[in-house]
Design an enzyme around this catalytic site. Sequence first.
Site, PDB file in Angstrom:
ATOM      1  N   LYS A 234       0.821  -1.318   0.062  1.00 35.65           N
ATOM      2  CA  LYS A 234      -0.007   0.024  -0.028  1.00 35.65           C
ATOM      3  C   LYS A 234       1.030   1.307  -0.180  1.00 35.65           C
ATOM      4  O   LYS A 234       0.421   2.352  -0.185  1.00 35.65           O
ATOM      5  CB  LYS A 234      -0.808  -0.016   1.268  1.00 35.65           C
ATOM      6  CG  LYS A 234      -2.069  -0.972   0.925  1.00 35.65           C
ATOM      7  CD  LYS A 234      -2.930  -1.077   2.059  1.00 35.65           C
ATOM      8  CE  LYS A 234      -4.363  -2.106   1.638  1.00 35.65           C
ATOM      9  NZ  LYS A 234      -3.851  -3.342   2.126  1.00 35.65           N
TER      10      LYS A 234
HETATM   11  C1  LIG Z   1      -4.468  -4.299   1.515  1.00 36.22           C
HETATM   12  C2  LIG Z   1      -3.943  -5.606   1.652  1.00 36.22           C
HETATM   13  C3  LIG Z   1      -4.309  -6.680   0.759  1.00 36.22           C
HETATM   14  C4  LIG Z   1      -5.549  -6.519  -0.358  1.00 36.22           C
HETATM   15  O1  LIG Z   1      -5.642  -5.485  -1.210  1.00 36.22           O
HETATM   16  P1  LIG Z   1      -7.043  -5.204  -1.645  1.00 36.22           P
HETATM   17  O2  LIG Z   1      -6.641  -3.984  -2.547  1.00 36.22           O
HETATM   18  O3  LIG Z   1      -7.741  -4.496  -0.527  1.00 36.22           O
HETATM   19  O4  LIG Z   1      -7.760  -6.150  -2.223  1.00 36.22           O
HETATM   20  C5  LIG Z   1      -3.567  -7.873   0.558  1.00 36.22           C
HETATM   21  N1  LIG Z   1      -2.376  -8.106   1.200  1.00 36.22           N
HETATM   22  C6  LIG Z   1      -1.887  -7.173   1.920  1.00 36.22           C
HETATM   23  C7  LIG Z   1      -0.681  -7.263   2.880  1.00 36.22           C
HETATM   24  C8  LIG Z   1      -2.538  -5.866   2.121  1.00 36.22           C
HETATM   25  O5  LIG Z   1      -2.020  -4.772   3.120  1.00 36.22           O
END
Ligand SMILES: *Cc1c(COP(=O)(O)O)cnc(C)c1O
Length: 431
Positions: free
Chosen positions: A107
């Site tokens: 993210k």
């Molecule tokens: C947020 C997150 C996800 C999921 O991603 P989305 O875009 O919400 O589907 C998967 N793995 C990790 C480690 C995350 O932080």
Amino acid sequence: MNYFSLHQQSPVVDFRDATLQGQAPDKGLYFPQSIPVFEKDFIFHIESLSPAEIAFRVMRPYTGNTIPEEDLLRIVSETIGFPFPLVDITGSIASLELFHGPTLAFKDVGARFMSRCLGYFSRDTDKKTTVLVATSGDTGGAVANGFLGVDGVDVVILYPSGKVSPVQELQLTTCGQNITALEVDGSFDDCQAMVKDAFMDASLMTHRKLTSANSINVARWLPQQLYYLFAWRQWKDKDHPPVISVPSGNFGNLCAGLLAHCSGLPVKQFIAACNANDAVVDYLNTGRYAAKKAVATLSNAMDVGSPSNFVRILQLFQNDHHLVAQKIKGYSVSDAQTKETIAKVYRATGYTLDPHGAVAYHALQEYQENNPLEKGLILETAHPVKFPETVEAATGAQIPVPDSARELFGREKKSIRINPEFSALKEFLFS
Ligand SMILES: *Cc1c(COP(=O)(O)O)cnc(C)c1O
């Protein structure tokens, strides 16, 4: 580029307004009015371009004339200032490691891009912007880190008490300065509902300039396309595009991959890899969609019962279930399978998966059982050190702690505990 609301009841806006508003006034998600098409040359000679050039070319149509080219180039270069290596785990499964950013999860890219865009858009206004964000684990840290010290922006993070890992909690509660963490006695879905309510509250919206940094914000959602282009840049067999398995919760990441694919990026097959929170898997299998109550799992960043970005996926394929089900295969992976996958892969290859990557790995393997000739990759979305208990129990080995995580353990957690009700959030925001 302009953006329309998926509820169709709001005026179209440019990238700047879509970013500042987060969500449209009619509560719909913003969606680009047209999908840019990548030039053939760009796709088939992608190795000759630097990651920053790729990022600039992908993002430019989306930001349009709201950010001058030199500023956009600076913003994307800062956003992707760390590696995105594609590492072979076996002969048929590779891992695109998205955890080399400052908070050790994927993210970071969305949060860094959005914070820099918001910083650019607020450079000559006096009224502070408040970024309100709900996190199931990793968003909070990424947003806190991305926005720390950005002038004119306050950040308020809501996270479910006791449902994030120690590293995740430290990342989002120890920043101080312009970052506040609200520890909610409830689930991620409660946090998300409280944030949504805040945007519907007229009195609050006039009191504070609020925006969201969840993946519903186009400035967080759109740059996630870059992962898929970086994977393609490193994919050796260009005649046989990869199967891409995406560990999914709110479905922003997968939806960004689909968007890049609609623009012309070759992908053999997308896999929606879910934990027990499998509303979208059910939809793919049956054509019927029903949100569910979130349940807690080992891959906690994916504990989402009602994924926000699902509506964007439907929009991308004009609500055609047949088409969606063709593009995306869905798998639901249990906690037992997640642990077993971490253990097995470690034993067989020495590679340490985190629980989210393990969900993606298991799903890809299941797909390959019926499609043995297809090669693929997983998006490894977090560093295993963010989930040491699960991972170390499965591998029996200690995870080497990266410097950025070691430094966290000396810091003091600061959070404000609140009830899982909008009134509690409102009281805080008015105080
Ligand atoms: C947020 C997150 C996800 C999921 O991603 P989305 O875009 O919400 O589907 C998967 N793995 C990790 C480690 C995350 O932080």
